[in-house]
Design a protein around this motif. Sequence first.
Motif, PDB file in Angstrom:
ATOM      1  N   HIS A 153      -4.022 -15.614 -28.136  1.00 20.25           N
ATOM      2  CA  HIS A 153      -5.312 -15.878 -28.783  1.00 20.25           C
ATOM      3  C   HIS A 153      -6.385 -14.943 -28.237  1.00 20.25           C
ATOM      4  O   HIS A 153      -7.193 -14.383 -28.996  1.00 20.25           O
ATOM      5  N   VAL A 154      -6.404 -14.751 -26.917  1.00 14.72           N
ATOM      6  CA  VAL A 154      -7.396 -13.854 -26.326  1.00 14.72           C
ATOM      7  C   VAL A 154      -7.239 -12.436 -26.864  1.00 14.72           C
ATOM      8  O   VAL A 154      -8.218 -11.779 -27.233  1.00 14.72           O
ATOM      9  N   MET A 155      -5.995 -11.958 -26.944  1.00 13.10           N
ATOM     10  CA  MET A 155      -5.766 -10.603 -27.439  1.00 13.10           C
ATOM     11  C   MET A 155      -6.230 -10.447 -28.878  1.00 13.10           C
ATOM     12  O   MET A 155      -6.906  -9.478 -29.229  1.00 13.10           O
ATOM     13  N   TRP A 156      -5.885 -11.409 -29.744  1.00 11.72           N
ATOM     14  CA  TRP A 156      -6.301 -11.314 -31.144  1.00 11.72           C
ATOM     15  C   TRP A 156      -7.825 -11.352 -31.271  1.00 11.72           C
ATOM     16  O   TRP A 156      -8.406 -10.625 -32.089  1.00 11.72           O
ATOM     17  N   LEU A 157      -8.471 -12.192 -30.478  1.00 15.00           N
ATOM     18  CA  LEU A 157      -9.931 -12.257 -30.520  1.00 15.00           C
ATOM     19  C   LEU A 157     -10.548 -10.923 -30.097  1.00 15.00           C
ATOM     20  O   LEU A 157     -11.502 -10.444 -30.733  1.00 15.00           O
ATOM     21  N   ASN A 158     -10.020 -10.338 -29.043  1.00 16.37           N
ATOM     22  CA  ASN A 158     -10.537  -9.034 -28.606  1.00 16.37           C
ATOM     23  C   ASN A 158     -10.356  -7.982 -29.689  1.00 16.37           C
ATOM     24  O   ASN A 158     -11.229  -7.128 -29.896  1.00 16.37           O
ATOM     25  N   LEU A 159      -9.233  -8.035 -30.393  1.00 19.46           N
ATOM     26  CA  LEU A 159      -8.979  -7.085 -31.474  1.00 19.46           C
ATOM     27  C   LEU A 159      -9.957  -7.305 -32.627  1.00 19.46           C
ATOM     28  O   LEU A 159     -10.526  -6.350 -33.166  1.00 19.46           O
ATOM     29  N   LEU A 160     -10.159  -8.580 -32.992  1.00 21.27           N
ATOM     30  CA  LEU A 160     -11.047  -8.888 -34.126  1.00 21.27           C
ATOM     31  C   LEU A 160     -12.515  -8.662 -33.794  1.00 21.27           C
ATOM     32  O   LEU A 160     -13.357  -8.647 -34.714  1.00 21.27           O
ATOM     33  N   LYS A 161     -12.839  -8.473 -32.525  1.00 21.11           N
ATOM     34  CA  LYS A 161     -14.196  -8.049 -32.186  1.00 21.11           C
ATOM     35  C   LYS A 161     -14.461  -6.628 -32.667  1.00 21.11           C
ATOM     36  O   LYS A 161     -15.607  -6.249 -32.928  1.00 21.11           O
ATOM     37  N   GLU A 162     -13.385  -5.843 -32.774  1.00 15.40           N
ATOM     38  CA  GLU A 162     -13.517  -4.424 -33.049  1.00 15.40           C
ATOM     39  C   GLU A 162     -13.326  -4.059 -34.522  1.00 15.40           C
ATOM     40  O   GLU A 162     -13.672  -2.956 -34.934  1.00 15.40           O
ATOM     41  N   ILE A 163     -12.745  -4.959 -35.296  1.00 16.30           N
ATOM     42  CA  ILE A 163     -12.542  -4.688 -36.719  1.00 16.30           C
ATOM     43  C   ILE A 163     -13.131  -5.844 -37.528  1.00 16.30           C
ATOM     44  O   ILE A 163     -13.218  -6.971 -37.029  1.00 16.30           O
TER      45      ILE A 163
END
Length: 252
Positions: A176-186
């Motif tokens: 979940h943390v990884m996906w959230l970090n990714l969705l911060k950028e796109i």
Amino acid sequence: MKDLVSIITPCYNSAEFIEETIQSVLSQTYENWEWLISDDQSKDNTIEIIKKYNDPRIKLHILEQNGGAGNARNKSLERAQGRYISFLDSDDLWYPEYIEEMTDFMHKNNAELAYCNYSRCDEHTMKPILKDFEADKIVTFSNLLKTCRLAPVSTIYDSKRVGKFYFPVKSKREDHVMWLNLLKEIPKGYPLKKTLAKYRMRENSISRKKQNIIKDQYLVYKDFMKFSTLKSLYYTANWALNGFMKYSKIFN
């Protein structure tokens, strides 16, 4: 030539299921892939099973010490050369057209991230025990805070456009943390509304025991997203409610 797809797999004591997973990858209609398996010091014969397959696209790395699934994924990510990053745990399965249809969908929609439906199956029979999880909406950072719609088995992102995203090794909710970090950028990820993967619902899976990981989910917001206590409690409550609805038939 089609773009290279990197498949990221953490592996630990997976002898019971790993051959089925291997066959699901070897059966892919899309052939330009590399499979980066990081074995986390398995104590069974997992490594021997993997080594039976003499395919140069399968790249096994045996870690020096056990560090958990997040660390094992990161070790594979470090070595990944593909444009597209995909994830497949050592007990899950893909339909033969998974990579082909997912990458075609991303091209057609100019998507940086895409996810699809997946079956939720009994760990022994692989027969569905719940309704398929549906990729039914565009995902954004905002709506991913309340429920994690992205599963490793059913999600691909374009590292050429967004770079690589690594997993926090100190969180039990590292996905979940990884996906959230990714969705911060796109701005968004796109849903492919077709079932192309099978998730094996293990009886001893940590992710199944929702009541035991409320604190870990709270820390996703408090420690990793740096939210206030009140805001972290708000999103934790939303996540818990959505999680109960997602798996309600199991708990009843």
